[in-house]
Design a protein around this motif. Structure first.
Motif, PDB file in Angstrom:
ATOM      1  N   ARG A  76       8.223  -0.140  -8.732  1.00 22.90           N
ATOM      2  CA  ARG A  76       6.851   0.358  -8.609  1.00 22.90           C
ATOM      3  C   ARG A  76       5.871  -0.459  -9.446  1.00 22.90           C
ATOM      4  NH1 ARG A  76       5.289   2.170  -4.825  1.00 22.90           N
ATOM      5  NH2 ARG A  76       3.608   3.296  -5.869  1.00 22.90           N
ATOM      6  N   THR A  77       6.427  -1.427 -10.201  1.00 17.52           N
ATOM      7  CA  THR A  77       5.593  -2.229 -11.095  1.00 17.52           C
ATOM      8  C   THR A  77       6.066  -3.678 -11.077  1.00 17.52           C
ATOM      9  OG1 THR A  77       5.378  -0.319 -12.575  1.00 17.52           O
ATOM     10  CG2 THR A  77       4.757  -2.456 -13.483  1.00 17.52           C
ATOM     11  N   MET A  79       5.328  -7.663 -12.928  1.00 11.38           N
ATOM     12  CA  MET A  79       4.836  -8.181 -14.207  1.00 11.38           C
ATOM     13  C   MET A  79       4.988  -9.694 -14.237  1.00 11.38           C
ATOM     14  SD  MET A  79       6.025  -6.723 -17.920  1.00 11.38           S
ATOM     15  CE  MET A  79       5.092  -7.097 -19.399  1.00 11.38           C
ATOM     16  N   ALA A  95      -1.938  -4.918  -5.342  1.00 12.78           N
ATOM     17  CA  ALA A  95      -2.980  -4.045  -4.787  1.00 12.78           C
ATOM     18  C   ALA A  95      -2.632  -3.680  -3.353  1.00 12.78           C
ATOM     19  CB  ALA A  95      -4.332  -4.755  -4.845  1.00 12.78           C
ATOM     20  N   ARG A  96      -2.259  -4.682  -2.604  1.00 11.15           N
ATOM     21  CA  ARG A  96      -1.917  -4.489  -1.203  1.00 11.15           C
ATOM     22  C   ARG A  96      -0.747  -3.519  -1.036  1.00 11.15           C
ATOM     23  NH1 ARG A  96      -4.707  -5.021   3.351  1.00 11.15           N
ATOM     24  NH2 ARG A  96      -3.331  -5.253   5.120  1.00 11.15           N
ATOM     25  N   ALA A  97       0.233  -3.679  -1.928  1.00 12.08           N
ATOM     26  CA  ALA A  97       1.480  -2.914  -1.806  1.00 12.08           C
ATOM     27  C   ALA A  97       1.411  -1.568  -2.510  1.00 12.08           C
ATOM     28  CB  ALA A  97       2.629  -3.744  -2.377  1.00 12.08           C
ATOM     29  N   GLY A  98       0.317  -1.318  -3.240  1.00 11.77           N
ATOM     30  CA  GLY A  98       0.228  -0.066  -3.980  1.00 11.77           C
ATOM     31  C   GLY A  98       1.098  -0.058  -5.222  1.00 11.77           C
ATOM     32  N   ARG A 100       1.828  -1.260  -9.347  1.00 16.78           N
ATOM     33  CA  ARG A 100       1.138  -1.564 -10.587  1.00 16.78           C
ATOM     34  C   ARG A 100       1.424  -3.022 -10.944  1.00 16.78           C
ATOM     35  NH1 ARG A 100       2.746   1.330 -16.272  1.00 16.78           N
ATOM     36  NH2 ARG A 100       1.083   0.346 -17.509  1.00 16.78           N
ATOM     37  N   ILE A 102       1.126  -5.780 -14.140  1.00 19.23           N
ATOM     38  CA  ILE A 102       0.841  -6.032 -15.560  1.00 19.23           C
ATOM     39  C   ILE A 102       0.918  -7.534 -15.816  1.00 19.23           C
ATOM     40  CG2 ILE A 102       1.561  -5.587 -17.935  1.00 19.23           C
ATOM     41  CD1 ILE A 102       2.971  -3.021 -16.791  1.00 19.23           C
ATOM     42  N   TYR A 146      13.820  -2.670 -18.013  1.00 18.66           N
ATOM     43  CA  TYR A 146      13.122  -1.561 -17.360  1.00 18.66           C
ATOM     44  C   TYR A 146      12.957  -1.881 -15.866  1.00 18.66           C
ATOM     45  CZ  TYR A 146      12.163  -0.189 -22.141  1.00 18.66           C
ATOM     46  OH  TYR A 146      12.308   0.181 -23.451  1.00 18.66           O
ATOM     47  N   PRO A 147      12.708  -0.848 -15.071  1.00 18.60           N
ATOM     48  CA  PRO A 147      12.582  -1.084 -13.622  1.00 18.60           C
ATOM     49  C   PRO A 147      11.238  -1.706 -13.251  1.00 18.60           C
ATOM     50  CG  PRO A 147      12.257   1.229 -14.084  1.00 18.60           C
ATOM     51  CD  PRO A 147      12.614   0.589 -15.403  1.00 18.60           C
ATOM     52  N   ILE A 148      11.028  -2.877 -13.810  1.00 19.81           N
ATOM     53  CA  ILE A 148       9.795  -3.623 -13.558  1.00 19.81           C
ATOM     54  C   ILE A 148      10.230  -4.987 -13.031  1.00 19.81           C
ATOM     55  CG2 ILE A 148       7.750  -4.671 -14.619  1.00 19.81           C
ATOM     56  CD1 ILE A 148       7.880  -2.514 -16.784  1.00 19.81           C
TER      57      ILE A 148
ATOM     58  N   ARG B  36      -5.489   1.167   3.408  1.00 15.43           N
ATOM     59  CA  ARG B  36      -5.951   2.369   2.690  1.00 15.43           C
ATOM     60  C   ARG B  36      -7.249   2.889   3.281  1.00 15.43           C
ATOM     61  NH1 ARG B  36      -3.304  -0.521  -0.578  1.00 15.43           N
ATOM     62  NH2 ARG B  36      -1.278   0.406  -1.045  1.00 15.43           N
ATOM     63  N   ALA B 278      -9.203  -4.026  -5.270  1.00 14.82           N
ATOM     64  CA  ALA B 278      -8.156  -3.299  -5.985  1.00 14.82           C
ATOM     65  C   ALA B 278      -7.260  -2.477  -5.065  1.00 14.82           C
ATOM     66  CB  ALA B 278      -8.782  -2.394  -7.051  1.00 14.82           C
ATOM     67  N   GLU B 279      -7.750  -2.114  -3.882  1.00 12.52           N
ATOM     68  CA  GLU B 279      -6.953  -1.269  -2.985  1.00 12.52           C
ATOM     69  C   GLU B 279      -6.451  -2.001  -1.747  1.00 12.52           C
ATOM     70  OE1 GLU B 279      -6.020   1.764  -3.830  1.00 12.52           O
ATOM     71  OE2 GLU B 279      -7.179   1.672  -5.694  1.00 12.52           O
ATOM     72  N   GLU B 280      -7.173  -3.042  -1.331  1.00  8.05           N
ATOM     73  CA  GLU B 280      -6.734  -3.766  -0.133  1.00  8.05           C
ATOM     74  C   GLU B 280      -6.301  -5.199  -0.447  1.00  8.05           C
ATOM     75  OE1 GLU B 280      -6.363  -2.215   2.615  1.00  8.05           O
ATOM     76  OE2 GLU B 280      -7.801  -0.565   2.694  1.00  8.05           O
TER      77      GLU B 280
END
Lengths: 356, 356
Positions: A76-77, A79, A95-98, A100, A102, A146-148, B36, B278-280
């Motif tokens: 989900r993240t 980096m 952003a495209r994939a939703g 996070r 870092i 971590y799962p990053i 989105r 940020a969303e697309e």
């Protein structure tokens, strides 16, 4: 119509039924015939203009693949450590994939403009008291515990995505070029192209392989000089790397292809940079001009054959680095008072400069 | 493979056997599905991302056509009044064509960054003591008296080239969309799209026509308000125009298509601008966000039907205007001292924010 790299080159990529086929319609970039350069060199020269990828650099090819696999693996993240094109691309696909995103950067000499792209795409940027190597070390430690998902170039999917540029070159020309000239920084891209050319030949799509000509910037020419450069310096910031991550693979690509990895000076890079814009109409990142500078240098040294078909990889968009453009040319306009005759004089109409 | 607009849409353009088919491989830009936004609006929304044209804006479509015709007519010099996308595009195609390019600008509030692109492509820039209208007046006078071609939007070939974007939208979707949402500044582009949609239907390539929804910035909403705006102001500089050159044609496109021309606030524009990135994952010029801001506003007012197929024209690349990006988001990174636990804390791993 073009549906993005993962769909278009599906059978050449490590995809499964569970890989989400995300896309910003990356790839499918123009292969622009360089008319003046071809005339000058008595060769057939093209620019593979990777600056027209969604975030303005070739990094999008590898990143769409890396992010798709991160999603497939349930991450989900993502980096990375980067202040440049990698972070922009990572942030856009996150952003495209939703996901996070870092980004770790060294807390010194931060050019705000370089960060703006990653931040506008929604990345969280953390600056550490340390250099780039330290930032990358943290990223490796964190992503292994971590799962990053790490999306720096050590992520093996990056090269898988990037190799598709070689496919596109062959698709456009109908065969592989004689020579593929490419800037070398972290050295992953030359390795990726070589992998792509070899795979296309193995699948019977082409009969030949190009010579791979890689060009480092003189102040960061680790491979050419055979030694790690502690403090690399060059105007071509995107290839300002003193210890390339893909050193061995790059050297192998040069050797196997009967090519080489050489270096070009900042002066040559800036001359090529200006030439490309003012004579061919292609505005590239300074680092991208290393490929053209290298081909010009080879020509000067008599190492280009008449009629050679050469593809120069133009890795990034000039709009990424407006400061270099402003420094490279005299931007201050000629100022004239607001009457027509003075404007005409400034234009040179009275001297007949416009066939008037 | 894609060979540029003039070759690809040859039979739809005013070309003769003597028109040189110059190209920087403009056009063929991505039509990106906006996931989105589509979910939010319960509609089918796409971005026609014109920022991936060679110089980073839709202007390249019209400019390749205008410059090709200038060459055909024997002109050796082109000229325009512009501080933005038009001058960059004119300069690039002049470089490509081996023509001289002269750009006239007002000598006040010159943003050097905005000029850099035109200058690196080799344009000669002359600043006059006067405003934009004065600069354009000089350009018109000079180009009507000397063999210099005017390439501002009054050049009729500009709209001919620009209409090809409508063709591409139809080619990608298989038909015309229900709604075409587009930023309106000088108003030439909405007129060009409408012309393109009509021609494609006349030739039997499509059966339907879209509603044309044009969006001005509130501080420069001449058409919406029905009056010339003396001092237009908006963050969306590319549409900061108080007296649109193609006012009548734009109004006709809106009326004929059962669409309209409305306005959006700078606040709405910046919100859409951030959302898109940020969303697309699409980083656009602020002006480009007017189309998305407009569609969001229409949705809020209940004027979008569920399932509507909407194409938002994204006119330019966000990299053209890094300053707005820096202002729009907090670019200053979080700084932590160089030890791993602090980095982990900054990331939120200890709070379980990354599923750790």
């Amino acid at each position: 119509m073009w549906q993005g790299l993962l769909r278009h080159y599906r059978s050449y990529l490590p995809l499964t039924d569970d890989t989400p086929l995300i896309t910003l319609l990356e790839g499918n970039t123009p292969l622009i015939y360089a008319e003046r350069l071809s005339d000058m060199l008595e060769a057939e020269v093209y620019f593979k203009f990777e600056g027209l990828n969604p975030t303005g650099s070739f990094k999008d090819r590898g990143m769409v693949m890396a992010v798709a696999k991160a999603m497939e693996e349930g991450s989900r993240t993502i980096m990375c450590a980067s202040t440049g094109n990698t972070s922009a691309s990572a942030a856009a696909y996150a952003a495209r994939a939703g996901l996070r995103c870092i980004v770790l950067i060294p807390n010194k000499k931060i050019a705000v403009g370089k960060l703006a792209q990653a931040v506008i795409y929604g990345a969280e940027v953390i600056a550490i008291d340390g250099n780039f190597d330290q930032a990358l070390k943290f990223v490796r430690e964190i992503t292994s515990s971590y799962p990053i998902t790490l999306v720096n170039s050590v992520n093996p999917y990056r090269i898988e995505g990037q190799k598709t540029a070689a496919f596109e070159v062959c698709d456009a020309l109908g065969e592989a070029p004689d020579i593929l000239a490419i800037p070398v920084g972290n050295a992953g891209n030359i390795a990726a192209y070589w992998k792509g050319f070899k795979e296309y030949r193995e699948r019977g799509k082409t009969d030949t392989l190009p010579k791979m000509w890689g060009f480092e910037a003189e102040g960061a020419a680790a491979i050419t000089k055979g030694q790690v450069i502690e403090h690399p310096e060059t105007v071509a910031t995107a290839i300002r790397i003193g210890n390339p991550a893909s050193w061995e693979k790059a050297a192998a690509a040069a050797t196997e292809s009967a090519g080489f990895i050489g270096m070009v000076s900042d002066e040559d890079i800036l001359e090529a940079y200006r030439f490309m814009a003012a004579e061919e109409g292609v505005f590239a990142e300074p680092a991208s001009a290393a490929s053209v500078a290298g081909v010009l240098k080879q020509h000067r040294e008599g190492k280009l054959q008449p009629g050679d078909r050469v593809v120069c990889v133009i890795t990034g968009n000039g709009l990424k680095d407006p400061d270099t453009a402003i420094d490279a040319v005299s931007v201050t306009p000629k100022v004239v008072s607001g009457n027509l005759s003075e404007v005409l004089q400034a234009i040179g109409v009275e001297r007949g400069d416009v066939d008037a």
